[in-house]
Design an enzyme around this catalytic site. Structure first.
Site, PDB file in Angstrom:
ATOM      1  N   ILE A 188      -3.028  -0.616  -1.975  1.00 29.82           N
ATOM      2  CA  ILE A 188      -3.413   0.438  -2.906  1.00 29.82           C
ATOM      3  C   ILE A 188      -2.204   1.269  -3.323  1.00 29.82           C
ATOM      4  CG2 ILE A 188      -4.759   2.556  -3.164  1.00 29.82           C
ATOM      5  CD1 ILE A 188      -6.457   0.031  -3.302  1.00 29.82           C
ATOM      6  N   GLU A 189      -1.316   1.551  -2.382  1.00 29.45           N
ATOM      7  CA  GLU A 189      -0.174   2.427  -2.685  1.00 29.45           C
ATOM      8  C   GLU A 189       0.849   1.756  -3.603  1.00 29.45           C
ATOM      9  OE1 GLU A 189       0.410   5.502  -2.115  1.00 29.45           O
ATOM     10  OE2 GLU A 189      -1.102   6.066  -0.634  1.00 29.45           O
ATOM     11  N   THR A 190       1.287   0.543  -3.241  1.00 30.47           N
ATOM     12  CA  THR A 190       2.449  -0.032  -3.935  1.00 30.47           C
ATOM     13  C   THR A 190       2.328  -1.525  -4.200  1.00 30.47           C
ATOM     14  OG1 THR A 190       3.611  -0.450  -1.836  1.00 30.47           O
ATOM     15  CG2 THR A 190       4.012   1.689  -2.914  1.00 30.47           C
TER      16      THR A 190
ATOM     17  N   TYR B 105      -9.952   7.311  -3.048  1.00 29.28           N
ATOM     18  CA  TYR B 105      -8.806   6.640  -2.445  1.00 29.28           C
ATOM     19  C   TYR B 105      -9.200   6.019  -1.098  1.00 29.28           C
ATOM     20  CZ  TYR B 105      -4.361   5.914  -0.085  1.00 29.28           C
ATOM     21  OH  TYR B 105      -3.316   5.356   0.614  1.00 29.28           O
TER      22      TYR B 105
END
Length: 334
Positions: free
Chosen positions: A121-123, A314
C-alpha cells in the site's frame, strides 16, 4: 480527484518557489532546539541554515495532505488499490524475502503478509518511494500548515538530526508529500527511533527491503507499547448489520470500543466467526458508491495498523490486502 503519482513532480515544478526559510520566525526556535537538545555545533547549525535557504515553498502540499484520498473517497474507490498487481507483488515479496519476513514474524509476531501489505500500500513494494524533497515537504508544512504545523515542525527537527547522524544531504533526500522516506515510508522521527539494520549491512537503509521489513515489525511492537501487535490475532472479521445501529454508536473510531459478546447480544450485528465474548472490538462502517454500507468488526491489531496511518480506509486496505496475499499464496501452493 487523486493526482496520479507520475504527474506530481510536474505539478510541484509549476508551483514551487524558493522560500529561504532560514529567515522565517520559526527557524530561530528550530535552530535553538537543534543546539540545545541535539548538540548541534556552530558548523552544523550553519549547514542547517544553508539548507533552509535552499528550501522550496510548496503550498500545494498542504492541500494534498488535507485532501488525502483516505479523507475524500468512498471505500469502493479507495479499495481499488487492492488490485491484482499488488496481490501478485505481495506473493512475490513473500517468496523473495522469506528469510527476513520469517525472522520478523519470529521476533515481533507480525505475519509476513501483514508486513507485505504495508509495503504494497505504501510504495508498491519499494518501487515508488516519493519524488519530493523531504526538506521542501517538511519546511513548507512545518512553517505554514494551518493545523498541523507543530507535527511537521517536529519532523523537520528530526529530519536534520537524521541527516547529521546518518550522514545524509538534507537537500538531496526525497520522499512523500508528507516527508516520509523509504520503502516503509517512515517519518524522520520514526526512522531515527525504530528503523533496523536487518540485512547486516552496517547501516539502517529503509530503501532496502530487508531493512524495511524488520523496521515495520519493530514499529508495530515498539511505536506505542499499549497498542503493540498481538501475536496470532486477526485484524478484521466481516459482519452483517441486522438492525439500524442506535444513535451514538461509535463507528470508525481509533480504538476498540466494545466487547464482542455485548455487541452481538445487542442484536445489531452478526458475524460468522466464534469470538470469545470478552474480545475487544470496534465497528467499521465503510461507505460504498451505491449508497450502502459495508460492516466489519476490527480487533486490536487493526488499530495497531492505524498507528501507521490513522485512517480507517488505510488500515482496512492493509488488512484486506494481507488476506488476499495469503489466500493467493495458499491457492498457488495447492
Amino acid at each position: 480527484m487523486r493526482i496520479p503519482l507520475a504527474l506530481v513532480p510536474l505539478l510541484l515544478l509549476s508551483t514551487s518557489a524558493l522560500a529561504d526559510y532560514s529567515g522565517h520566525p520559526k527557524a530561530a526556535a528550530l535552530l535553538e532546539k537543534l543546539r540545545q537538545e541535539h548538540g548541534f555545533s556552530a558548523a552544523e547549525l550553519d549547514s542547517v541554515k544553508a539548507a533552509l535557504t535552499q528550501a522550496q515553498r510548496l503550498p500545494q502540499l498542504v492541500e494534498m495532505e488535507q485532501k488525502a484520498p483516505e479523507r475524500t473517497e468512498t471505500w469502493t474507490r479507495y479499495s481499488a488499490r487492492i488490485d491484482k498487481s499488488r496481490i501478485d507483488g505481495g506473493v512475490a515479496l513473500l517468496r523473495d524475502q522469506q528469510p527476513f519476513l520469517d525472522r520478523a514474524e519470529e521476533e515481533f509476531g507480525v505475519p509476513p503478509a501483514a508486513i507485505a501489505a504495508i509495503l504494497g500500500i505504501e510504495t508498491r513494494y519499494g518501487r515508488i518511494t516519493g519524488s519530493i524533497r523531504v526538506l521542501d515537504a517538511l519546511a513548507t508544512q512545518g512553517f505554514e500548515h494551518p493545523t498541523r504545523s507543530a507535527f511537521f515542525s517536529s519532523e523537520l527537527e528530526h529530519f536534520f538530526v537524521f541527516c547529521r547522524d546518518f550522514r545524509m544531504d538534507p537537500v538531496a533526500m526525497k520522499g512523500s508529500y508528507a516527508g516520509a522516506m523509504g520503502a516503509a515510508q517512515f517519518m524522520p522521527s520514526n526512522y531515527r527511533r525504530l528503523s533496523l539494520d536487518y540485512d547486516g549491512s552496517g547501516g539502517r537503509d529503509l530503501w532496502t527491503l530487508p531493512d524495511a521489513i524488520g523496521s515495520i515489525g519493530n514499529y508495530f511492537v515498539r511505536y506505542r507499547p499499549s497498542q503493540a501487535w498481538q501475536r496470532g490475532e486477526p485484524l478484521i472479521i466481516p459482519a452483517r448489520l441486522l438492525a439500524p445501529l442506535p444513535a451514538g454508536t461509535e463507528v470508525n473510531g481509533k480504538a476498540t470500543a466494545y466487547n464482542a459478546g455485548a455487541l452481538l447480544r445487542a442484536g445489531f450485528l452478526a458475524i460468522d466467526v466464534n469470538l470469545p465474548p470478552d474480545t475487544p472490538v470496534g465497528i467499521i462502517q465503510l461507505p460504498l458508491d451505491d449508497g450502502s454500507q459495508e460492516y466489519w468488526l476490527a480487533l486490536h491489531n487493526f488499530y495497531t495498523v492505524m498507528t501507521y496511518n490513522p485512517r480507517t480506509f488505510y488500515a482496512m486496505a492493509v488488512a484486506q490486502l494481507a488476506q488476499r496475499i495469503q489466500q493467493q499464496l495458499a491457492a498457488e501452493a495447492r
